[in-house]
Design an enzyme around this catalytic site. Structure first.
Site, mmCIF file in Angstrom:
data_model
loop_
_atom_site.group_PDB
_atom_site.id
_atom_site.type_symbol
_atom_site.label_atom_id
_atom_site.label_comp_id
_atom_site.label_asym_id
_atom_site.label_seq_id
_atom_site.Cartn_x
_atom_site.Cartn_y
_atom_site.Cartn_z
ATOM 1 N N THR A 1 0.870 -1.183 0.000
ATOM 2 C CA THR A 1 0.000 0.000 0.000
ATOM 3 C C THR A 1 0.902 1.227 0.000
ATOM 4 O OG1 THR A 1 -1.625 -1.193 1.321
ATOM 5 C CG2 THR A 1 -1.885 1.189 1.164
ATOM 6 N N LYS B 1 -7.605 1.413 -3.106
ATOM 7 C CA LYS B 1 -7.210 1.008 -1.747
ATOM 8 C C LYS B 1 -7.452 2.166 -0.765
ATOM 9 C CE LYS B 1 -5.034 -1.234 1.612
ATOM 10 N NZ LYS B 1 -5.416 -2.485 2.239
ATOM 11 N N LYS C 1 0.052 5.245 8.240
ATOM 12 C CA LYS C 1 0.711 5.461 6.942
ATOM 13 C C LYS C 1 -0.343 5.592 5.845
ATOM 14 C CE LYS C 1 1.888 1.783 4.880
ATOM 15 N NZ LYS C 1 1.388 0.900 3.822
#
Ligand SMILES: NC(=O)c1ccc[n+]([C@@H]2O[C@H](COP(=O)([O-])OP(=O)(O)OC[C@H]3O[C@@H](n4cnc5c(N)ncnc54)[C@H](OP(=O)(O)O)[C@@H]3O)[C@@H](O)[C@H]2O)c1
Length: 290
Positions: free
Chosen positions: A97, A172, A240
């Site tokens: 990711t 995502k 993150k």
């Protein structure tokens, strides 16, 4: 069957690479900490290499699942990076990711050397990786995606191309935005049940069958009630991801007030020492507040 390299044998990468070997592909792995690569090769019978370049040499597909933008750059670029070992026509598939920005940067760098780059972030957690049941959301050139999809299928329940390079990572982000508010809502419901003297398990048994049901509720309520968080998807990783979502929201002009608030709640969890706890630890923050 294809010749495949897998870079990054963490919580997700280790079992994903295992599914490739079980599907019959010829797999060579690379991991920064060599002991994990040795253990993987012993368990699955594949090869392991000392650098991403060496692992990628002569492969049809190179898959990666490392940590963040900088980690991905470091396994792709430079003298020992995978791109230096890949032949023209090979396909790099990234499951990390990361930002859409680094994805497009690497897509273009790969294209300059005749290599295709597909962004393919994943959802489904550690259990999804172990059971070969991940949701894989992809971006990149159509022909490269079509070539990679049968290989990705070794660990996917669903795999879809959403659009051009970066579209997988943007999807995502939608996933993480949707999860942030949902986990906070679930935490508040369980915290409320505790304070009101209700049996949390009985509450979930009935409400999970109605309009409030979710993957998070079904898969996380027991450990949340038991105050157990040493598993799953780490808060540090979630922060993150939410940082990427909030930066990108500024770029595209989207308003994410709840996501921004929940990001701050996760900062509180980090201060409680929970950087590696599962994201469902938002309920622990509520308990800590009394
Ligand atoms: N865990 C989940 O439930 C989940 C779900 C969906 C998506 N993701 C995403 O998938 C990615 C991996 O997550 P994970 O849980 O598998 O993480 P992890 O267990 O911490 O594993 C990270 C892997 O990346 C390697 N790595 C990190 N930095 C590197 C660098 N600079 N150079 C080379 N290798 C490097 C690590 O090597 P070492 O062994 O040497 O440390 C390790 O193999 C993350 O982007 C995460 O956000 C995770």
């Amino acid at each position: 069957m294809a010749k495949v390299a897998f870079l990054g044998l963490g919580v997700m990468g280790y079992p994903m690479a295992g599914h490739l070997a079980k599907a019959g592909h010829e797999v060579t792995v690379y991991n920064r900490t060599t002991a994990k690569a040795e253990a993987w090769a012993k368990e699955h019978g594949g090869g392991h290499a000392a650098t991403p370049r060496e692992a990628a040499a002569g492969c049809d597909f190179v898959m990666s699942c490392v940590g963040n933008d900088d980690d991905l750059r470091s396994v792709c670029l430079g003298e020992d990076g995978a791109f230096a070992g890949m032949e023209k026509g090979a396909v790099f598939v990234d499951h990390t990711t990361v930002s859409a920005k680094v994805t497009r940067e690497l897509h273009d760098a790969a294209a300059a050397g005749g290599i295709a780059f597909v962004d393919a972030p994943i959802s489904g957690g550690q259990a999804g990786a172990e059971n070969g049941a991940l949701s894989v959301m992809c971006g990149g050139d159509e022909a490269a995606y079509d070539a990679a999809q049968p290989v990705i299928d070794a660990y996917a329940r669903i795999c879809r191309r959403i659009g051009e390079s970066g579209a997988g990572q943007m999807t995502k982000m939608c996933n993480q935005i949707a999860i942030a508010g949902l986990v906070q809502g679930l935490s508040e419901a369980l915290h409320f049940a505790e304070k009101a003297g209700l049996d949390g398990r009985a509450v979930v048994e009935v409400i999970s069958q109605g309009a409030a049901g979710s993957w998070q509720m079904s898969n996380r309520y027991e450990t949340m009630i038991d105050d157990k968080f040493e598993h799953g998807f780490a808060v540090d990783w979630m922060r993150k991801d939410l940082g990427i979502c909030l930066d990108t929201a500024d770029e595209v002009g989207a308003s994410l007030p709840v996501t921004a608030l929940v990001d701050q709640f996760y900062k509180d969890v980090q201060k409680l020492g929970g950087g590696r706890w599962d994201t469902s630890s938002l309920v622990k923050r509520l308990r800590a507040m009394g």
